[in-house]
Design a protein around this motif. Sequence first.
Motif, mmCIF file in Angstrom:
data_model
loop_
_atom_site.group_PDB
_atom_site.id
_atom_site.type_symbol
_atom_site.label_atom_id
_atom_site.label_comp_id
_atom_site.label_asym_id
_atom_site.label_seq_id
_atom_site.Cartn_x
_atom_site.Cartn_y
_atom_site.Cartn_z
ATOM 1 N N GLY A 59 8.330 10.274 -0.401
ATOM 2 C CA GLY A 59 9.178 10.283 0.782
ATOM 3 C C GLY A 59 9.023 9.106 1.721
ATOM 4 N N THR A 60 8.255 8.099 1.328
ATOM 5 C CA THR A 60 8.074 6.929 2.187
ATOM 6 C C THR A 60 8.209 5.653 1.375
ATOM 7 O OG1 THR A 60 5.687 6.805 1.853
ATOM 8 C CG2 THR A 60 6.453 8.165 3.687
ATOM 9 N N GLU A 61 8.536 4.587 2.065
ATOM 10 C CA GLU A 61 8.531 3.275 1.427
ATOM 11 C C GLU A 61 7.118 2.704 1.524
ATOM 12 O OE1 GLU A 61 11.483 0.517 2.686
ATOM 13 O OE2 GLU A 61 13.077 2.007 2.631
ATOM 14 N N PRO A 62 6.739 1.865 0.585
ATOM 15 C CA PRO A 62 5.424 1.230 0.674
ATOM 16 C C PRO A 62 5.311 0.375 1.937
ATOM 17 C CG PRO A 62 6.370 0.928 -1.511
ATOM 18 C CD PRO A 62 7.452 1.503 -0.644
ATOM 19 N N ALA A 63 4.099 0.240 2.433
ATOM 20 C CA ALA A 63 3.824 -0.711 3.512
ATOM 21 C C ALA A 63 3.483 -2.035 2.844
ATOM 22 C CB ALA A 63 2.658 -0.225 4.360
ATOM 23 N N CYS A 64 4.169 -3.094 3.245
ATOM 24 C CA CYS A 64 3.958 -4.401 2.613
ATOM 25 C C CYS A 64 3.487 -5.429 3.626
ATOM 26 C CB CYS A 64 5.236 -4.879 1.947
ATOM 27 S SG CYS A 64 5.727 -3.862 0.545
ATOM 28 N N PHE A 65 2.583 -6.276 3.170
ATOM 29 C CA PHE A 65 1.974 -7.298 4.004
ATOM 30 C C PHE A 65 2.124 -8.635 3.279
ATOM 31 C CE2 PHE A 65 0.062 -3.203 4.581
ATOM 32 C CZ PHE A 65 0.124 -3.033 5.951
ATOM 33 N N VAL A 66 2.755 -9.596 3.938
ATOM 34 C CA VAL A 66 3.106 -10.875 3.322
ATOM 35 C C VAL A 66 2.168 -11.952 3.854
ATOM 36 C CG1 VAL A 66 4.942 -12.564 2.956
ATOM 37 C CG2 VAL A 66 5.513 -10.117 3.163
ATOM 38 N N LEU A 67 1.375 -12.523 2.950
ATOM 39 C CA LEU A 67 0.407 -13.556 3.317
ATOM 40 C C LEU A 67 0.617 -14.794 2.466
ATOM 41 C CD1 LEU A 67 -1.217 -10.585 3.211
ATOM 42 C CD2 LEU A 67 -3.002 -12.023 4.131
ATOM 43 N N LYS A 68 0.255 -15.930 3.005
ATOM 44 C CA LYS A 68 0.201 -17.158 2.212
ATOM 45 C C LYS A 68 -1.135 -17.151 1.465
ATOM 46 C CE LYS A 68 3.123 -19.698 5.364
ATOM 47 N NZ LYS A 68 3.270 -20.823 6.287
ATOM 48 N N THR A 127 0.837 -1.195 0.000
ATOM 49 C CA THR A 127 0.000 0.000 0.000
ATOM 50 C C THR A 127 0.872 1.244 0.000
ATOM 51 O OG1 THR A 127 -0.153 0.101 2.415
ATOM 52 C CG2 THR A 127 -1.827 -1.204 1.270
ATOM 53 N N HIS A 128 0.266 2.348 -0.360
ATOM 54 C CA HIS A 128 0.949 3.658 -0.395
ATOM 55 C C HIS A 128 2.204 3.626 -1.269
ATOM 56 C CE1 HIS A 128 -1.451 3.750 3.349
ATOM 57 N NE2 HIS A 128 -1.739 4.968 2.912
ATOM 58 N N VAL A 129 2.113 2.947 -2.415
ATOM 59 C CA VAL A 129 3.302 2.807 -3.260
ATOM 60 C C VAL A 129 3.688 4.108 -3.954
ATOM 61 C CG1 VAL A 129 2.947 0.334 -3.607
ATOM 62 C CG2 VAL A 129 2.088 1.939 -5.304
ATOM 63 N N VAL A 130 2.802 5.100 -3.979
ATOM 64 C CA VAL A 130 3.127 6.368 -4.652
ATOM 65 C C VAL A 130 3.255 7.528 -3.669
ATOM 66 C CG1 VAL A 130 2.097 5.674 -6.850
ATOM 67 C CG2 VAL A 130 0.693 6.845 -5.155
ATOM 68 N N LYS A 131 3.251 7.246 -2.379
ATOM 69 C CA LYS A 131 3.341 8.298 -1.373
ATOM 70 C C LYS A 131 4.779 8.834 -1.337
ATOM 71 C CE LYS A 131 2.092 9.258 3.400
ATOM 72 N NZ LYS A 131 1.560 8.670 4.639
#
Length: 135
Positions: free
Chosen positions: A85-94, A79-83
């Motif tokens: 000055g910040t890195e995207p927030a990533c969520f790793v799921l099976k 999420t927030h990949v275009v924000k």
Amino acid sequence: MPPQTVGNIGLFYVCYRLSRMGWNVLPTSRNAKGVDLIIYSNDAKRTHTIQVKALSKRYPAPLGASLDNLIADFVVVCTHVVKPGTEPACFVLKSKEVRDLAVVNEKDEKKSYWLQPKQYAVDKFRDKWSRIGNG
């Protein structure tokens, strides 16, 4: 920003993160059905497939008209990949977790499946790259 650009940012960010963990990362053809990434360890003894869902904000992640399309080992929601000055927030799921958490919407007798932020954007999945392991 166009959806394809958002998708590319998320895809290549995940490639970057996995490469830093020692994986050899191969993106597949864009907009093809199936997985987005194939990764393999340096000794080529371990492989995984990954589906990337890139979002410009903390939106529901679209999963398509059927959960049968979830064939990857892991799904990474960024999420927030275009924000700026910040890195995207990533969520790793099976993939099994995604199937279990998915919700279905029906409109005009057509089904669509979604992963809601309250389901994926939790500490249990946030930046849990260790679930994939090192290459």
